[in-house]
Design an enzyme around this catalytic site. Structure first.
Site, PDB file in Angstrom:
ATOM      1  CB  THR A   1      46.769  59.841  55.664  1.00 40.94           C
ATOM      2  OG1 THR A   1      45.912  58.763  55.340  1.00 40.94           O
ATOM      3  CG2 THR A   1      46.069  61.130  55.360  1.00 40.94           C
ATOM      4  CB  THR A   2      48.507  54.870  55.047  1.00 39.20           C
ATOM      5  OG1 THR A   2      47.101  55.012  55.237  1.00 39.20           O
ATOM      6  CG2 THR A   2      49.000  53.686  55.829  1.00 39.20           C
TER       7      THR A   2
ATOM      8  CG  ASP B   1      40.831  57.499  55.778  1.00 39.03           C
ATOM      9  OD1 ASP B   1      41.524  57.597  54.757  1.00 39.03           O
ATOM     10  OD2 ASP B   1      40.471  58.461  56.465  1.00 39.03           O
TER      11      ASP B   1
ATOM     12  CG  ASP C   1      39.866  60.135  51.613  1.00 35.97           C
ATOM     13  OD1 ASP C   1      39.505  61.195  52.159  1.00 35.97           O
ATOM     14  OD2 ASP C   1      40.355  59.178  52.235  1.00 35.97           O
TER      15      ASP C   1
HETATM   16  P1  ADP Z   1      47.336  56.180  51.672  1.00 39.99           P
HETATM   17  O1  ADP Z   1      46.610  56.537  52.925  1.00 39.99           O
HETATM   18  O2  ADP Z   1      48.787  56.489  51.775  1.00 39.99           O
HETATM   19  O3  ADP Z   1      46.704  56.720  50.436  1.00 39.99           O
HETATM   20  P2  ADP Z   1      46.452  53.608  50.733  1.00 39.99           P
HETATM   21  O4  ADP Z   1      46.017  52.484  51.602  1.00 39.99           O
HETATM   22  O5  ADP Z   1      45.411  54.338  49.959  1.00 39.99           O
HETATM   23  O6  ADP Z   1      47.271  54.602  51.620  1.00 39.99           O
HETATM   24  O7  ADP Z   1      47.539  53.037  49.727  1.00 39.99           O
HETATM   25  C1  ADP Z   1      48.156  53.828  48.766  1.00 39.99           C
HETATM   26  C2  ADP Z   1      49.240  53.042  48.071  1.00 39.99           C
HETATM   27  O8  ADP Z   1      48.680  51.887  47.437  1.00 39.99           O
HETATM   28  C3  ADP Z   1      49.893  53.860  46.971  1.00 39.99           C
HETATM   29  O9  ADP Z   1      51.278  53.686  47.054  1.00 39.99           O
HETATM   30  C4  ADP Z   1      49.333  53.242  45.699  1.00 39.99           C
HETATM   31  O10 ADP Z   1      50.203  53.370  44.600  1.00 39.99           O
HETATM   32  C5  ADP Z   1      49.177  51.808  46.117  1.00 39.99           C
HETATM   33  N1  ADP Z   1      48.245  51.047  45.282  1.00 39.99           N
HETATM   34  C6  ADP Z   1      46.975  51.332  44.948  1.00 39.99           C
HETATM   35  N2  ADP Z   1      46.450  50.372  44.140  1.00 39.99           N
HETATM   36  C7  ADP Z   1      47.424  49.448  43.965  1.00 39.99           C
HETATM   37  C8  ADP Z   1      47.521  48.198  43.268  1.00 39.99           C
HETATM   38  N3  ADP Z   1      46.514  47.726  42.555  1.00 39.99           N
HETATM   39  N4  ADP Z   1      48.677  47.521  43.359  1.00 39.99           N
HETATM   40  C9  ADP Z   1      49.703  48.014  44.086  1.00 39.99           C
HETATM   41  N5  ADP Z   1      49.687  49.146  44.753  1.00 39.99           N
HETATM   42  C10 ADP Z   1      48.569  49.874  44.705  1.00 39.99           C
END
Ligand code: ADP
Ligand code: MG
Length: 545
Positions: A89-90, A56, A382
């Site tokens: 957030t990331t 996270d 979240d």
């Molecule tokens: P954040 O803290 O920004 O939410 P995450 O580590 O949760 O960071 O990553 C979010 C990103 O991962 C988003 O751009 C989302 O569309 C992408 N994402 C989630 N699942 C998949 C998947 N199966 N394939 C590709 N991208 C994905």
């Protein structure tokens, strides 16, 4: 005229910008590797030796002992993002870092920071406008789509292994507490959702209870613990002998008098128990203590009693069973009682309390160890926020970089209409957005350039939802593939990233009370006064990761 101390340092103009950009980018790079479903986890060890394993972004940044004012500004972005949207957030921090990297190139071409800032603001506004154009509607009863939103937010997190079960629970919880307002909008009251955790069983055995979980024991072994239909009394008054308030000395001269005194106390307790029983209560959750003798009487009357129930639990129980919290037993009546069922889970030593039309729901999260449950709780927290904002906002987007590539393409078109140096900044903003699919590809072990080329080609052909599915490695309609994100979080990420980058770009003068260039942490430096000491802390941070 500022007179600086002997040890102080001053960095101006380009040097100041370069210094700040470097610090901000270091933070962005520290979290980048966690982005997306294939992102890695970080193990954080605090100064007490406590370990947190997490994916996270905001948790990582909060736990990293960063001692650098510029870096702290970036961390604030993550915190705002977390508060406003619960997710992304990331993404927000990574985009902020990339905006600064691209700004550095523009500054090197002698473009003034004000032009960059202006261009970034124009681009950010335009991008958010386009998010709204591209977004699709989702209704609160669309379980299937909302589950996809929940699952997408859980991917890559501790909750992922059981995401099918957990997404069901999360969506169910949010739906339970959603009401339609007069104007047709949907209001989600997250106050009515509680998370309880329990170690021991597997995460897949987590449950959604239409009511409360009370982690307490009955006060007496002989009390009944199962009620299908219970009248429930919530009590905020001790069932004990009342203190007189003043210090009184009772002088007892004879055995008779002693007996009389004890009888009096017993009478008082009996009276309280009778008041409880007469009210019709089958179950009483008391926030205060319950005297041994009263426990005995209550057990004899077949009443289940729990003492020292947490205040927050009492408040929540009120949402679940209705009724009111009684503060004086002299005034209690059956109108004060709530109604519901009470069950005992002997294995977990918990009470489950459910109400007729329960407004309060509890997500009981299970996991094998504390670390597992903690990371699960963060992920579910979240996901709850994400689904809640999605329900109240009503708009979703295709994820996996689809939205970023589409926005980049639209921004490049828009740039043609922007004059002067700002045009270059709008283009730099578009390039920065493509960091998201690039990093998603990189973290999935794919070639970032190839993926981006495929994505751009698909979007040029009009495939607005073409994104990267990190599980298959394919560029496809990610919306159909179930990778769905809330539009609100994306808008928020765009504006907070822009704000943070611009904040850093505005600084052209750093006046530090200590030495800017030394590495290590505060302790080694002997704590330079003035709050800017320890600017070199970033070096230490790199080593800690
Ligand atoms: P954040 O803290 O920004 O939410 P995450 O580590 O949760 O960071 O990553 C979010 C990103 O991962 C988003 O751009 C989302 O569309 C992408 N994402 C989630 N699942 C998949 C998947 N199966 N394939 C590709 N991208 C994905
Ligand atoms: Mg996320």
């Amino acid at each position: 005229m500022i007179i600086l101390g002997e040890d102080s340092q001053r960095v101006k103009d380009q040097d100041a910008q370069a210094y700040n950009i470097r610090a901000a980018r270091a933070v962005a790079e520290a979290v980048r590797s966690t982005l997306g479903p294939k992102g890695m986890d970080k193990m954080l060890v605090d100064s007490m030796g406590d370990v947190t394993v997490t994916n996270d972004g905001v948790t990582i940044l909060k736990e990293m002992d960063i001692d650098n004012p510029t870096a702290e500004m970036i961390i604030e972005v993550a915190e705002t993002q977390e508060d406003e949207a619960g997710d992304g957030t990331t993404t927000a921090v990574a985009i902020a870092g990339e905006l600064l990297k691209n700004a550095e190139d523009l500054l090197e071409q002698d473009i003034h920071p004000t032009a960059v800032i202006k261009g970034y603001n124009l681009a950010s506004e335009k991008a958010r406008e386009e998010v709204d154009n591209i977004a699709e509607r989702v209704e609160p009863d669309d379980e299937e789509l909302l589950k996809k939103v929940a699952e997408t937010s859980m991917t890559g997190k501790g909750a992922e292994l059981n995401k099918d079960v957990l997404a069901d629970l999360v969506v169910g919880a949010v739906q339970q507490v959603t009401v339609e307002a007069n104007d047709g909008s949907h209001v989600v009251d997250m106050e009515n959702v509680k998370i309880e955790t329990q170690t021991g069983r597997s995460a897949g055995e987590s449950e959604l209870l239409h009511g409360a979980v009370i982690n307490k024991d009955p006060v007496h072994d002989d009390m009944p613990v199962e009620f299908d239909e219970a009248d429930v009394l919530l009590l905020n008054e001790p069932v004990e002998v009342e203190e007189t308030g003043v210090d009184t000395n009772v002088s007892i001269d004879s055995p008779d008098q002693l007996q009389q005194f004890l009888d009096q106390e017993e009478e008082q307790l009996k009276k309280k128990v009778d008041q409880i029983v007469d009210s019709g209560a089958d179950v009483v959750f008391c926030q205060k203590g319950i005297d041994d003798l009263a426990q005995h009487y209550l057990a004899k009357q077949g009443v289940l009693a729990v003492r020292r129930t947490k205040k927050s639990d009492i408040e929540f129980l009120k949402n679940v069973v209705g009724g009111s919290v009684v503060t004086d037993l002299d005034d209690v009546s059956d109108a004060d009682l709530g109604f519901g069922s009470v069950r005992r889970d002997d294995e977990d030593e918990l009470f489950y309390v459910e109400g007729e039309d329960a407004h309060g729901v509890t997500l009981l999260l299970r996991g094998s160890t504390d670390h597992v449950v903690d990371e699960l709780e963060r992920g579910i927290h979240d996901a709850l926020d994400v689904v809640a904002t999605t329900v109240s906002d009503g708009r979703v987007l295709a994820g996996g970089g689809a939205i970023e590539v589409e926005l980049a393409s639209r921004l490049r078109d828009y740039a043609d209409s922007v004059s002067g140096r700002e045009q270059l900044a709008v283009e730099a903003f578009a390039d920065a957005l493509e960091l998201v699919p690039r990093v998603l590809a990189e973290n999935a072990g794919l070639d970032a350039i190839d993926t981006l080329v495929d994505l751009r080609a698909a979007h040029e052909d009009g495939d607005v939802r073409a994104g990267l599915n990190a599980f298959t490695g394919d560029v496809e309609d990610t919306f159909e593939a179930g990778i769905v994100e809330p539009a609100h979080a994306k808008e928020q990420a765009l504006s907070s990233a822009t704000e943070a980058a611009n904040l850093v770009l505005k600084i052209d003068d750093i006046i530090a009370a200590g030495d800017l260039s030394t590495g290590g942490n505060d302790d080694e430096e002997g704590g330079a006064p003035g709050g800017m000491g320890g600017m070199g802390g970033m070096g230490g941070m790199g080593g800690a990761m």
